[in-house]
Design an enzyme around this catalytic site. Structure first.
Site, PDB file in Angstrom:
ATOM      1  N   LYS A   1       0.826  -1.209   0.000  1.00  0.00           N
ATOM      2  CA  LYS A   1       0.000   0.000   0.000  1.00  0.00           C
ATOM      3  C   LYS A   1       0.856   1.252   0.000  1.00  0.00           C
ATOM      4  O   LYS A   1       1.910   1.314   0.649  1.00  0.00           O
ATOM      5  CB  LYS A   1      -0.904  -0.017   1.238  1.00  0.00           C
TER       6      LYS A   1
ATOM      7  N   SER B   1      -9.415   1.822   3.292  1.00  0.00           N
ATOM      8  CA  SER B   1      -8.567   2.576   2.394  1.00  0.00           C
ATOM      9  C   SER B   1      -7.519   1.721   1.660  1.00  0.00           C
ATOM     10  O   SER B   1      -6.837   2.225   0.770  1.00  0.00           O
ATOM     11  CB  SER B   1      -7.835   3.673   3.173  1.00  0.00           C
TER      12      SER B   1
ATOM     13  N   SER C   1      -9.725  -0.503   7.405  1.00  0.00           N
ATOM     14  CA  SER C   1      -9.146  -0.259   6.082  1.00  0.00           C
ATOM     15  C   SER C   1      -8.487  -1.462   5.434  1.00  0.00           C
ATOM     16  O   SER C   1      -8.177  -1.429   4.246  1.00  0.00           O
ATOM     17  CB  SER C   1      -8.146   0.897   6.154  1.00  0.00           C
TER      18      SER C   1
END
Length: 414
Positions: free
Chosen positions: A87, A158, A182
């Site tokens: 990420k 996210s 997330s």
């Protein structure tokens, strides 16, 4: 292997991370071939679903060549040659990691000099980074991310890109981060498995934007993968103190293989009664010999949301108001520890609703927020066309992983 060009269901016909590592150690394929195809898959998935922040094919192929040399010498790590994504909030040395999200572009052009601890440990185990995955379903720099199960649907945030690339079959494993859901919500909505470790289990060193145990008592780094076994294997690699994050104590990991599902005490939470996936998962554990509590825990979702909103607004609060937020947070955590003391695992929905259309750009954290506040470990596992959360007591990831694996086995086709 041939590059996937079909539907998401075709793309999901991808080997697990640990299965792929076994094939590489056995000489059935090479890291160069695996990583080359992973790069092609990532590019294909990025064009179709989004979720890709950066690819550096030259760097990744050089890493694959080094992995093959170690494999030939019999020196390969447990994930030697396995392609992974990371990420865009977790540092990878030399790669563009900007922290772009929401309405901010983050730090364009930023290239960290050092790996985050979790990334360094994955690479030391032989994993090869093939992409930086974008954060949030609508990123101001990297654009929108779709849901490979249905590109018109939201992927959840996210760790949107991480979940989408795993779900699309581009890679078997990716790293995300979770402050309120997330990792868990994208895993649930994209139909893959995700792990939120106990708060403090995995060092946050190298998370960008920076966060630590005193500033943020919720954020964790955790994996998203195609199987629960891959989550367990990844946790074993990335967990433990690094001498830099003072919020990571030396608590030994348990062994999921040593957990007996018969005899486990299972509970759920009020409000989950209308969720078929939850009922299905509870039945699976009961049929495996687990004892199911008659009375559910109280529904604390609204309380957790209100407390989280106060925490989000802390910069605008007075000192006295901030003290009260922390006091209420401690009280909530104590109450929840007491309420869950008579259960080994709690099985609840991962989300209230199926993934919405992308245009709505909404996330659904009501079922995930409480466990960020308590710091408990949680596994999200697909179940009945939806997904459930398996919540455990702090530091007992091995128990939730074992229970989630039982649910996964029951859901396996055939």
């Amino acid at each position: 292997m041939s590059v996937v060009r079909g539907t998401c269901q075709d793309a999901r016909m991808v080997r697990s991370a640990i299965g792929l590592a076994e094939e590489l150690r056995a000489g059935e394929t090479t890291a160069v071939d695996v990583v080359r195809e992973a790069i092609e898959r990532v590019r294909w998935a990025g064009e179709r679903f989004g979720g890709v922040a950066a690819v550096d094919a030259g760097w990744s192929m050089a890493e694959a060549e080094r992995a093959d040399r170690r494999l030939r010498a019999g020196e390969g790590g447990v994930l030697e040659g396995v392609p992974v994504t990371v990420k865009d909030w977790i540092d990878v040395a030399g790669w563009p990691v900007s922290g772009a999200a929401g309405g901010t572009p983050g730090s364009p052009g930023r290239r960290p000099e050092r790996d985050a601890t979790a990334v360094a440990r994955l690479r030391a185990a032989g994993a090869v980074v093939v992409a930086i995955s974008s954060a949030m379903a609508d990123n101001p720099v990297h654009g929108k991310t779709g849901n490979p199960r249905d590109p018109g649907r939201a992927p959840g945030g996210s760790s949107s890109g991480t979940a989408a690339l795993v779900a699309a079959g581009a890679v078997p494993l990716g790293l995300g981060s979770d402050s309120g859901g997330s990792v868990r919500l994208p895993a649930a909505w994209c139909g893959v498995a995700g792990l939120k470790p106990t708060f403090g289990r995995v060092p946050l060193t190298g998370h960008f934007p920076r966060c630590g145990s005193l500033e943020d008592g919720r954020t964790v780094i955790g994996p998203i993968a195609g199987t629960v076994a891959d989550l367990a294997a990844t946790l074993e690699v990335i967990a433990g103190p690094d001498g830099m994050d003072g919020g990571t104590p030396p608590v030994p990991l348990g062994d999921p293989g040593a957990v007996r599902v018969p005899g486990l005490r299972v509970a759920t939470m009020a409000g989950a009664g209308g969720h078929e996936a939850t009922a299905r998962a509870v039945r699976t554990l009961a049929e495996a010999g687990a004892a199911v509590a008659e009375r559910p825990l109280p529904d604390v979702r609204e309380e957790a949301l209100e407390l989280t909103r106060r925490y989000w607004d802390r910069a605008g609060l007075s000192g006295e108001e901030n003290v009260r937020v922390l006091w209420d947070w401690d009280r909530f955590r104590r109450r929840m520890l007491a309420a869950t003391a008579r259960a080994d695992v709690l099985v609840i929905p991962a989300a209230e609703e199926p993934p919405p259309w992308r245009e709505s750009e909404t996330d659904d954290y009501l079922w995930t927020l409480p466990w960020s506040l308590t710091g408990a470990p949680v596994v999200v596992v697909p179940c009945g066309g939806s997904a459930v959360q398996v919540v455990g007591r702090p530091w007992e990831e091995h128990v939730v992983l074992a229970a989630a694996a039982e649910i996964e086995r029951a859901e396996a086709p055939g």
